[in-house]
Write a protein that holds these residues in place. Structure first.
Motif, mmCIF file in Angstrom:
data_model
loop_
_atom_site.group_PDB
_atom_site.id
_atom_site.type_symbol
_atom_site.label_atom_id
_atom_site.label_comp_id
_atom_site.label_asym_id
_atom_site.label_seq_id
_atom_site.Cartn_x
_atom_site.Cartn_y
_atom_site.Cartn_z
ATOM 1 N N GLU B 169 1.320 -5.184 -71.872
ATOM 2 C CA GLU B 169 -0.049 -4.916 -72.327
ATOM 3 C C GLU B 169 -0.901 -6.174 -72.247
ATOM 4 O O GLU B 169 -2.058 -6.126 -71.838
ATOM 5 C CB GLU B 169 -0.025 -4.417 -73.777
ATOM 6 C CG GLU B 169 0.099 -2.921 -73.880
ATOM 7 C CD GLU B 169 0.082 -2.448 -75.329
ATOM 8 O OE1 GLU B 169 0.676 -1.419 -75.603
ATOM 9 O OE2 GLU B 169 -0.520 -3.139 -76.192
ATOM 10 N N LEU B 170 -0.301 -7.282 -72.626
ATOM 11 C CA LEU B 170 -1.042 -8.547 -72.588
ATOM 12 C C LEU B 170 -1.515 -8.825 -71.161
ATOM 13 O O LEU B 170 -2.652 -9.237 -70.939
ATOM 14 C CB LEU B 170 -0.156 -9.692 -73.073
ATOM 15 C CG LEU B 170 -0.838 -11.062 -73.046
ATOM 16 C CD1 LEU B 170 -1.380 -11.408 -74.424
ATOM 17 C CD2 LEU B 170 0.083 -12.147 -72.574
ATOM 18 N N GLN B 171 -0.646 -8.537 -70.195
ATOM 19 C CA GLN B 171 -1.012 -8.735 -68.799
ATOM 20 C C GLN B 171 -2.200 -7.862 -68.415
ATOM 21 O O GLN B 171 -3.170 -8.325 -67.815
ATOM 22 C CB GLN B 171 0.182 -8.359 -67.924
ATOM 23 C CG GLN B 171 0.750 -9.511 -67.150
ATOM 24 C CD GLN B 171 2.104 -9.167 -66.580
ATOM 25 O OE1 GLN B 171 2.375 -8.032 -66.192
ATOM 26 N NE2 GLN B 171 2.982 -10.138 -66.536
ATOM 27 N N GLN B 172 -2.123 -6.572 -68.799
ATOM 28 C CA GLN B 172 -3.215 -5.651 -68.468
ATOM 29 C C GLN B 172 -4.507 -6.066 -69.159
ATOM 30 O O GLN B 172 -5.584 -6.079 -68.557
ATOM 31 C CB GLN B 172 -2.841 -4.229 -68.884
ATOM 32 C CG GLN B 172 -1.695 -3.667 -68.071
ATOM 33 C CD GLN B 172 -1.024 -2.506 -68.765
ATOM 34 O OE1 GLN B 172 -1.349 -2.175 -69.916
ATOM 35 N NE2 GLN B 172 -0.089 -1.869 -68.077
ATOM 36 N N TYR B 173 -4.380 -6.411 -70.440
ATOM 37 C CA TYR B 173 -5.569 -6.807 -71.206
ATOM 38 C C TYR B 173 -6.222 -8.023 -70.585
ATOM 39 O O TYR B 173 -7.437 -8.094 -70.450
ATOM 40 C CB TYR B 173 -5.182 -7.139 -72.651
ATOM 41 C CG TYR B 173 -4.998 -5.959 -73.554
ATOM 42 C CD1 TYR B 173 -4.532 -4.743 -73.061
ATOM 43 C CD2 TYR B 173 -5.270 -6.067 -74.912
ATOM 44 C CE1 TYR B 173 -4.338 -3.674 -73.905
ATOM 45 C CE2 TYR B 173 -5.091 -4.991 -75.763
ATOM 46 C CZ TYR B 173 -4.615 -3.806 -75.256
ATOM 47 O OH TYR B 173 -4.420 -2.759 -76.100
ATOM 48 N N SER B 174 -5.391 -8.991 -70.206
ATOM 49 C CA SER B 174 -5.981 -10.227 -69.727
ATOM 50 C C SER B 174 -6.725 -9.980 -68.413
ATOM 51 O O SER B 174 -7.707 -10.642 -68.116
ATOM 52 C CB SER B 174 -4.922 -11.319 -69.585
ATOM 53 O OG SER B 174 -3.998 -10.981 -68.607
ATOM 54 N N ARG B 186 -17.380 -18.105 -60.145
ATOM 55 C CA ARG B 186 -16.570 -18.970 -61.017
ATOM 56 C C ARG B 186 -16.374 -18.179 -62.296
ATOM 57 O O ARG B 186 -17.347 -17.725 -62.897
ATOM 58 C CB ARG B 186 -17.315 -20.272 -61.325
ATOM 59 C CG ARG B 186 -17.168 -21.304 -60.210
ATOM 60 C CD ARG B 186 -18.131 -22.414 -60.371
ATOM 61 N NE ARG B 186 -17.698 -23.425 -61.352
ATOM 62 C CZ ARG B 186 -18.409 -24.516 -61.599
ATOM 63 N NH1 ARG B 186 -19.556 -24.735 -61.004
ATOM 64 N NH2 ARG B 186 -17.981 -25.401 -62.481
ATOM 65 N N ILE B 187 -15.114 -18.018 -62.684
ATOM 66 C CA ILE B 187 -14.823 -17.154 -63.823
ATOM 67 C C ILE B 187 -15.338 -17.785 -65.118
ATOM 68 O O ILE B 187 -15.122 -18.962 -65.372
ATOM 69 C CB ILE B 187 -13.309 -16.873 -63.900
ATOM 70 C CG1 ILE B 187 -12.914 -16.018 -62.692
ATOM 71 C CG2 ILE B 187 -12.938 -16.175 -65.188
ATOM 72 C CD1 ILE B 187 -11.434 -15.906 -62.485
ATOM 73 N N TYR B 240 -1.913 -13.250 -61.165
ATOM 74 C CA TYR B 240 -3.037 -12.428 -61.629
ATOM 75 C C TYR B 240 -4.309 -13.258 -61.787
ATOM 76 O O TYR B 240 -5.387 -12.725 -61.834
ATOM 77 C CB TYR B 240 -2.684 -11.766 -62.954
ATOM 78 C CG TYR B 240 -1.428 -10.925 -62.896
ATOM 79 C CD1 TYR B 240 -1.432 -9.686 -62.242
ATOM 80 C CD2 TYR B 240 -0.251 -11.360 -63.479
ATOM 81 C CE1 TYR B 240 -0.288 -8.921 -62.173
ATOM 82 C CE2 TYR B 240 0.904 -10.598 -63.415
ATOM 83 C CZ TYR B 240 0.886 -9.379 -62.761
ATOM 84 O OH TYR B 240 2.019 -8.630 -62.690
ATOM 85 N N ARG B 241 -4.155 -14.548 -61.900
ATOM 86 C CA ARG B 241 -5.294 -15.462 -62.122
ATOM 87 C C ARG B 241 -6.155 -15.037 -63.312
ATOM 88 O O ARG B 241 -7.378 -15.013 -63.252
ATOM 89 C CB ARG B 241 -6.153 -15.579 -60.861
ATOM 90 C CG ARG B 241 -5.366 -16.141 -59.708
ATOM 91 C CD ARG B 241 -6.244 -16.654 -58.590
ATOM 92 N NE ARG B 241 -5.433 -17.267 -57.536
ATOM 93 C CZ ARG B 241 -5.052 -18.535 -57.565
ATOM 94 N NH1 ARG B 241 -5.424 -19.313 -58.543
ATOM 95 N NH2 ARG B 241 -4.293 -19.016 -56.602
ATOM 96 N N THR B 242 -5.467 -14.698 -64.392
ATOM 97 C CA THR B 242 -6.202 -14.268 -65.579
ATOM 98 C C THR B 242 -5.969 -15.242 -66.736
ATOM 99 O O THR B 242 -6.355 -14.962 -67.853
ATOM 100 C CB THR B 242 -5.741 -12.864 -66.026
ATOM 101 O OG1 THR B 242 -4.318 -12.910 -66.197
ATOM 102 C CG2 THR B 242 -6.105 -11.838 -64.997
#
Lengths: 298, 418
Positions: B169-174, B186-187, B240-242
């Motif tokens: 979930e943390l991966q999806q959320y991020s 630029r993020i 994922y670069r998140t």
């Protein structure tokens, strides 16, 4: 007659020594003794926390260096730093000195402005530069404004050491500029006038009068510059919070000595590393002396 | 010339009078106990000074001389221990404790502790960090675990209501939280802020059954099991670069990047709560326990103890000071500032930390946390790990290669130093 002369000489010598005694005692206690003790320690395994314990281990500390990857990384970083910083700062100092020696307007102000970074403490400079180098800091904003690529100046291992180089060149070049400036003003004006009459261009004058006259000063600046850059510590210490990171890219020999001495408390090995650095600096200085001497003969 | 000589004479006289004054005062029946620690904020040392005043009021024959050492605390303490000028009582991080316990520079406290002191009230894992060969060398003054901080405004904007419960979930959320608001490629807001240091990641090594250091003090983290946990962080950053490091976005700490809105989630300790409240009063945030990985809970715990220097002149007075500071009363006065949690269970309950929604995740973490401590060689392992982990993170080499190199070079250094 001869005896009296000798006695007089003895008295003179005694007086001379007693005048020098304070310096000699201070030097002896704080310079010569520590050096001797460092040499002594480098052949021992030292335990200093808790009970003090010395164990003679011969040259093991020196052999250990050969296999220590971080020593080689530190040496490589330090060499890279010396090779880039010393020529750049020397040429820059000469350039600045030449500009300020010419009759441009407001050169007194420029002198003060150029000299300011040298007066500032290096720890303070480093902190200011860390702010400038920040990913969203001044430098990156200026670079982005011109459409140039931006860098993570402190965090990226491939540029971190270069950031320190830029900072150091900027802050030490003015000091050498002052030395050059003083030397430039010692060159007799008549030489330039004579050269002009002979039809020498400005470039000819520079290469045939200015540079040869500056050679002793250049030797001084290069030697002092090399010793100073070999001993790089505070900037990389503050940049990396003492770790020499990211990825050992700002690890210098002196920082490594510090880490072994005060983080690992391995005084014997740290002393051996310090001796190694001293030997390297001496070697480089001797090489320089022979090069400069040879040219003097011509 | 004469004038300067007179000046010197006066100067000398002044010095002599001043020193004799201090000697005279030393003869007084008051005992001076020295205490050193670091401070994370000026408030903190002010608070401690107030607690020390209470102590001096209770023990009129003891005077406490408190000194704050802010930079390179352990280097200073170690050097002073060697030079025999160390304070009688000082802070000691669990991380550095094994070295000092091994080298016999700390006073064992077993004989001083009586029933009234109620040792069983301390959280056992914290107390164990300062035990060696059944001797207690320090009493934990406080601790913190890591928990997930999340920005509620950012969650609302991404239509998320709950904090992530699992790492998936943390991966999806991020991914949902990583945003480029102004479209300049630029993020502006990353999903998760990470700090690529071993002190923050070592529980990940344990998650899939890896170990950091074996019993002989050699590094053993570069195994498939150990790397599996670390890969999670590397994936967030590279694949994922998140995720971002503070230095990527121009912040100096994780809590700073979170407060500035450059990361929507960050894994930090309870010390970040007062900081965020003071520095970013408009920020709406909440905390949650770290997401489970493969169904398992895990986090880090950091603890600091009061220890006594073995060469203390007045051991009884020094013990009285330690006992006062770590007693229920002393701890309560100290721990109500919310930077860190008290190490006594009764004080946690009394101050209501386990009920406070911001602090409860930190308290809950204490049950399953990995203490940041792993023997005498940890500082060496740490240096090599941090160096190579960053290199893997920015993609200079694969995680596997980097960790293998870190382990080999760390073990080489450990072997050479023995």
């Amino acid at each position: 007659m001869r005896r009296v002369w000798q006695r007089g000489r003895f008295g003179e010598g005694l007086a001379g020594f007693s005048f020098m005694a304070p310096t000699m005692i201070v030097m002896g206690v704080f310079t010569v003794l520590p050096i001797a003790y460092a040499i002594f320690l480098s052949f021992h395994k030292v335990r200093i926390l808790g009970e003090f314990d010395l164990r003679f281990i011969g040259g093991r500390n020196f052999w250990r260096m050969l296999a220590d990857e971080r020593v080689w990384i530190a040496l490589q970083n330090t060499f890279e730093y010396v090779v880039i910083v010393v020529p750049t700062q020397t040429i820059l100092a000469l350039g600045l000195a030449l500009i300020l020696n010419s009759s441009i307007r407001g050169k007194h102000w420029f002198r003060i402005i150029f000299f300011l970074p040298t007066v500032t403490a290096s720890a303070v400079l480093t902190l200011i530069f860390m702010w400038i180098y920040n990913s969203n800091g001044l430098l990156n904003n200026i670079l982005a404004g011109f459409g140039l690529p931006t860098y993570n100046w402190i965090g990226d291992p491939s540029v971190a050491l270069k950031s320190i180089m830029i900072m150091n060149i900027w802050s030490t070049a003015p000091l050498y500029m002052i030395v050059y400036l003083a030397a430039l003003q010692d060159i007799p004006k008549s030489l330039y006038e004579a050269a002009k009459i002979d039809g020498a261009s400005a470039l000819d004058q520079f290469f045939n009068i200015t540079l040869p006259f500056l050679k002793p000063v250049t030797f001084f600046i290069v030697v002092i510059g090399i010793i100073g850059t070999f001993q790089l510590f505070d900037q990389s210490y503050i940049f990396s919070a003492g770790s020499g990171g990211p990825n050992n890219s700002t690890l210098t020999v002196v920082l490594l000595i510090y880490q072994y001495a005060f983080k690992s408390l391995d005084m014997g090995y740290a002393a051996a590393l310090a001796l190694m650095l001293a030997a390297v600096i001496m070697l480089v200085t001797v090489i320089q002396r022979t090069i400069f001497k040879e040219e003097k003969l011509h | 010339m004469i004038c300067t000589r007179v000046k010197w004479l006066i100067f000398l006289l002044v010095i002599i009078t001043l020193t004799s004054c201090t000697f005279a005062r030393g003869n007084n029946s008051k005992i001076t106990v020295t205490l050193s620690g670091w401070q994370s904020s000026p408030n903190e040392s002010q608070l401690l000074r107030r607690v020390l005043q209470d102590f001096e009021a209770e023990h009129p024959d003891i005077k406490v001389k408190y000194e704050v050492i802010n930079q390179q605390y352990m280097d200073v303490i170690k050097t002073r221990l060697i030079g025999d000028t160390a304070p009688y009582v000082f802070y000691l991080d669990a991380f550095e404790a094994p070295l000092l316990m091994q080298n016999n520079v700390l006073e064992p406290l077993n004989t001083y502790i009586n029933d009234e002191f109620d040792l069983s009230d301390f959280i056992p894992t914290l107390l164990n960090a300062f035990k060696s060969n059944n001797k207690i060398f320090g009493l934990p003054k406080d601790f913190s675990t890591l928990a997930l901080f999340y920005n509620q405004q950012a969650f609302e904007a991404a239509k998320l209501t709950q904090p992530p419960a699992t790492w998936t979930e943390l991966q999806q959320y991020s991914q949902k939280l990583t945003r480029d608001w102004n479209g300049d490629r630029r993020i502006d807001q990353y999903g998760l802020g990470i700090i690529p240091e071993l002190s923050r990641q070592s529980f990940l090594i344990k998650t899939f059954g890896g170990t950091l250091i074996n019993q002989n003090g050699y590094a053993t983290f570069a195994t498939p099991e150990g790397l599996k946990g670390l890969q999670l962080i590397v994936d967030l950053y590279r694949k994922y670069r998140t995720a971002a490091q503070p230095s990527d976005v121009g912040a100096s700490t994780g809590s700073e990047m979170f407060g500035q809105g450059k990361a929507a989630m960050v894994i930090e300790g309870s010390w970040a709560i007062p900081y965020l409240k003071e520095t970013f009063p408009k920020l709406k945030f909440a905390t949650a326990e770290l997401p489970t990985i493969a169904g398992k809970k895990g986090t880090m715990a950091y603890t600091v103890a009061y220890v006594m220097n073995k060469r203390t002149k007045y051991k009884d007075a020094a013990w009285k000071l330690i006992a006062f500071l770590t007693s229920k009363k002393g701890m309560k006065a100290w721990a109500n500032q919310g930077l860190v949690l008290p190490s006594r269970q009764s004080v946690i309950a009394e101050l209501g930390y386990d009920q406070n929604p911001l602090y409860a995740p930190f308290v809950a973490g204490a049950d399953y946390a990995t203490i940041w401590q792993a023997g005498e060689t940890l500082p060496t392992v740490l240096t090599h790990f941090n160096n190579q982990f960053i290199s893997a993170l920015i993609g200079e080499q694969s995680l596997n290669e980097a960790m293998e190199r870190a382990q080999v070079s760390a073990n080489k250094e450990i072997a050479a130093s023995q």
